[in-house]
Design a protein around this motif. Structure first.
Motif, mmCIF file in Angstrom:
data_model
loop_
_atom_site.group_PDB
_atom_site.id
_atom_site.type_symbol
_atom_site.label_atom_id
_atom_site.label_comp_id
_atom_site.label_asym_id
_atom_site.label_seq_id
_atom_site.Cartn_x
_atom_site.Cartn_y
_atom_site.Cartn_z
ATOM 1 N N GLU A 38 5.724 -20.852 -24.594
ATOM 2 C CA GLU A 38 4.965 -19.787 -24.177
ATOM 3 C C GLU A 38 3.848 -20.121 -23.358
ATOM 4 O O GLU A 38 3.330 -19.236 -22.754
ATOM 5 C CB GLU A 38 4.564 -19.010 -25.568
ATOM 6 N N GLU A 39 3.275 -21.128 -23.657
ATOM 7 C CA GLU A 39 2.182 -21.602 -22.818
ATOM 8 C C GLU A 39 2.630 -22.237 -21.291
ATOM 9 O O GLU A 39 1.650 -21.904 -20.359
ATOM 10 C CB GLU A 39 1.447 -22.809 -23.254
ATOM 11 N N ASN A 40 3.772 -22.583 -21.084
ATOM 12 C CA ASN A 40 4.208 -23.049 -19.780
ATOM 13 C C ASN A 40 5.487 -22.611 -19.323
ATOM 14 O O ASN A 40 5.765 -22.781 -17.731
ATOM 15 C CB ASN A 40 4.435 -24.687 -20.140
ATOM 16 N N ILE A 41 6.383 -21.851 -19.928
ATOM 17 C CA ILE A 41 7.629 -21.655 -19.536
ATOM 18 C C ILE A 41 7.745 -20.096 -19.446
ATOM 19 O O ILE A 41 8.303 -19.500 -18.125
ATOM 20 C CB ILE A 41 9.040 -22.076 -20.172
ATOM 21 N N GLY A 42 7.651 -19.114 -20.373
ATOM 22 C CA GLY A 42 7.670 -17.767 -20.235
ATOM 23 C C GLY A 42 7.275 -17.260 -21.660
ATOM 24 O O GLY A 42 6.802 -17.808 -22.626
ATOM 25 N N MET A 223 14.385 -13.861 -27.178
ATOM 26 C CA MET A 223 14.678 -14.149 -25.991
ATOM 27 C C MET A 223 13.435 -14.783 -25.328
ATOM 28 O O MET A 223 12.292 -14.432 -25.588
ATOM 29 C CB MET A 223 14.981 -13.018 -25.160
ATOM 30 N N LEU A 224 13.858 -15.650 -24.430
ATOM 31 C CA LEU A 224 12.691 -16.397 -23.675
ATOM 32 C C LEU A 224 12.956 -16.039 -22.181
ATOM 33 O O LEU A 224 13.947 -16.402 -21.515
ATOM 34 C CB LEU A 224 13.098 -17.942 -23.850
ATOM 35 N N THR A 225 12.068 -15.344 -21.654
ATOM 36 C CA THR A 225 12.139 -15.354 -20.098
ATOM 37 C C THR A 225 11.498 -16.346 -19.363
ATOM 38 O O THR A 225 10.710 -17.274 -20.074
ATOM 39 C CB THR A 225 11.189 -13.854 -19.935
ATOM 40 N N ILE A 226 11.847 -16.401 -18.319
ATOM 41 C CA ILE A 226 11.458 -17.771 -17.284
ATOM 42 C C ILE A 226 10.277 -17.036 -16.279
ATOM 43 O O ILE A 226 10.675 -16.213 -15.574
ATOM 44 C CB ILE A 226 12.496 -18.235 -16.529
ATOM 45 N N TYR A 227 9.048 -17.610 -16.233
ATOM 46 C CA TYR A 227 8.271 -17.382 -15.122
ATOM 47 C C TYR A 227 8.852 -17.382 -13.741
ATOM 48 O O TYR A 227 9.457 -18.544 -13.532
ATOM 49 C CB TYR A 227 6.866 -18.232 -15.235
ATOM 50 N N ASP A 228 8.726 -16.585 -12.877
ATOM 51 C CA ASP A 228 9.534 -16.654 -11.520
ATOM 52 C C ASP A 228 8.994 -18.111 -10.858
ATOM 53 O O ASP A 228 9.697 -18.562 -10.241
ATOM 54 C CB ASP A 228 8.794 -15.545 -10.638
ATOM 55 N N GLU A 229 7.702 -18.526 -11.008
ATOM 56 C CA GLU A 229 7.247 -19.677 -10.151
ATOM 57 C C GLU A 229 8.122 -21.043 -10.997
ATOM 58 O O GLU A 229 8.041 -21.956 -9.982
ATOM 59 C CB GLU A 229 5.568 -20.029 -10.429
#
Length: 326
Positions: A38-42, A223-229
């Motif tokens: 949650e702090e680094n991925i999404g 569900m784990l979303t992924i930061y676009d960056e």
């Protein structure tokens, strides 16, 4: 009982120890992987299944069309082999006709005298033919009757690599006709989480895949979303996430085209709804399509024996290995 060589026992024991050491930093009970994610991925969100009313609306809007492809090969080394390809587009609405497309390839009819392809190039050629027949099948299906959503079996990025122009046509058609286009990934091969872990914890070595890191980590319906960056797929025009869609500890992936990323959660809920709770995590409808499109060893052998002259079949496409009497 099997007679097991002592050296093999030792090698397996050593392998187990090496794997345990590799993963010990992230399997440590003191390491809070969810917090790291949650702090680094999404974001980790809780999904709910669609209601009967919502499913009825989807049906009225054209239902869901699922697309999958299959290929199989019969014969020996170059050029004495034949490959069969098949694509299937199947709708959840029973009044919509299935679309099958097929293709055949053999180097026998090629003008190339020697095999110019290395193993990697041959794999690329196979991927190209399979991707193209899948996209062609999808295009033909949605043009017959535009569905509410079109789901491809697997990640979407391979279509931009192996079927670029056809894929652009499919995306444009879906956007013009309000068809949601996404993919469901059963066999996850990405390393997004692993690469981020290694950048922060230098003692981690070697490739770390998302599939193994997320095994048993997410709760059912999470569900784990992924930061676009962080998402390399974003550069190709996709947004992505991972879903634990059943009680199985495995997760499945989801890709959606960038223009429709606001519908990522809705499609994740659709995947969850179509997946039996006690299954391996794959939507039942996709498993049905996968089974119906598959070209099995028995099927390709039966087809070649039925439609090729016996002399042609045995002279060109029966390898020495096939001739062995076990």
């Amino acid at each position: 009982m099997f007679s097991i060589n002592n050296e093999l026992k030792t090698k397996l024991t050593d392998l187990n120890g090496a794997i345990a050491r590799k993963y010990s930093p992230i399997l440590n009970n003191d390491f809070d992987m969810k917090t790291f994610l949650e702090e680094n991925i999404g974001s980790i969100i809780k999904l709910e299944k669609l209601s009967d009313r919502e499913l009825s609306k989807i049906k009225d809007k054209g239902g869901i069309v699922a697309v999958d492809g299959s290929t199989n090969r019969k014969g020996g080394s170059f050029p004495h082999y034949i490959e069969l390809y098949q694509g299937l587009a199947k709708s959840t609405n029973q009044d919509v006709e299935d679309v099958y497309l097929t293709d055949i390839y053999t180097p026998i009819l090629s003008e190339i005298k020697e095999n110019p392809l290395q193993d990697e190039e041959e794999t690329d050629e196979k991927n190209r033919r399979l991707a193209q027949i899948e996209v062609k099948t999808a295009l033909q299906s949605v043009k017959k009757r535009a569905p509410y959503a079109l789901v491809m079996d697997g990640g979407l990025i391979r279509y931009t690599i192996y079927a670029k122009e056809l894929w652009k046509e499919l995306v444009e058609y879906c956007l013009l006709n309000d068809v949601i286009l996404f993919g469901t990934i059963k066999d996850i091969k990405t390393k997004i989480i692993g690469e981020e872990l290694k950048s922060k914890y230098k003692d981690l070595k070697g490739p770390l895949y998302d599939r193994e890191i997320l095994f048993g980590l997410l709760q059912y319906k999470e569900m784990l979303t992924i930061y676009d960056e962080l998402n390399k797929k974003e550069q190709s025009g996709f947004s992505s996430g991972f879903i634990r869609s059943s009680l199985s500890p495995n997760v499945v992936g989801i890709d959606i085209i960038e223009e429709q990323k606001n519908l990522l959660f809705d499609m994740a809920k659709l995947i969850l709804t179509l997946t039996p709770e006690n299954s391996r995590g794959v939507p039942l409808f996709l498993d049905i399509v996968d089974k119906e499109v598959k070209i099995t060893d028995d099927l390709i052998e039966a087809l070649l024996e039925r439609y090729l002259d016996k002399d042609i079949y045995e002279r060109l496409f029966v390898s020495e290995r096939d001739k062995r009497n076990l």
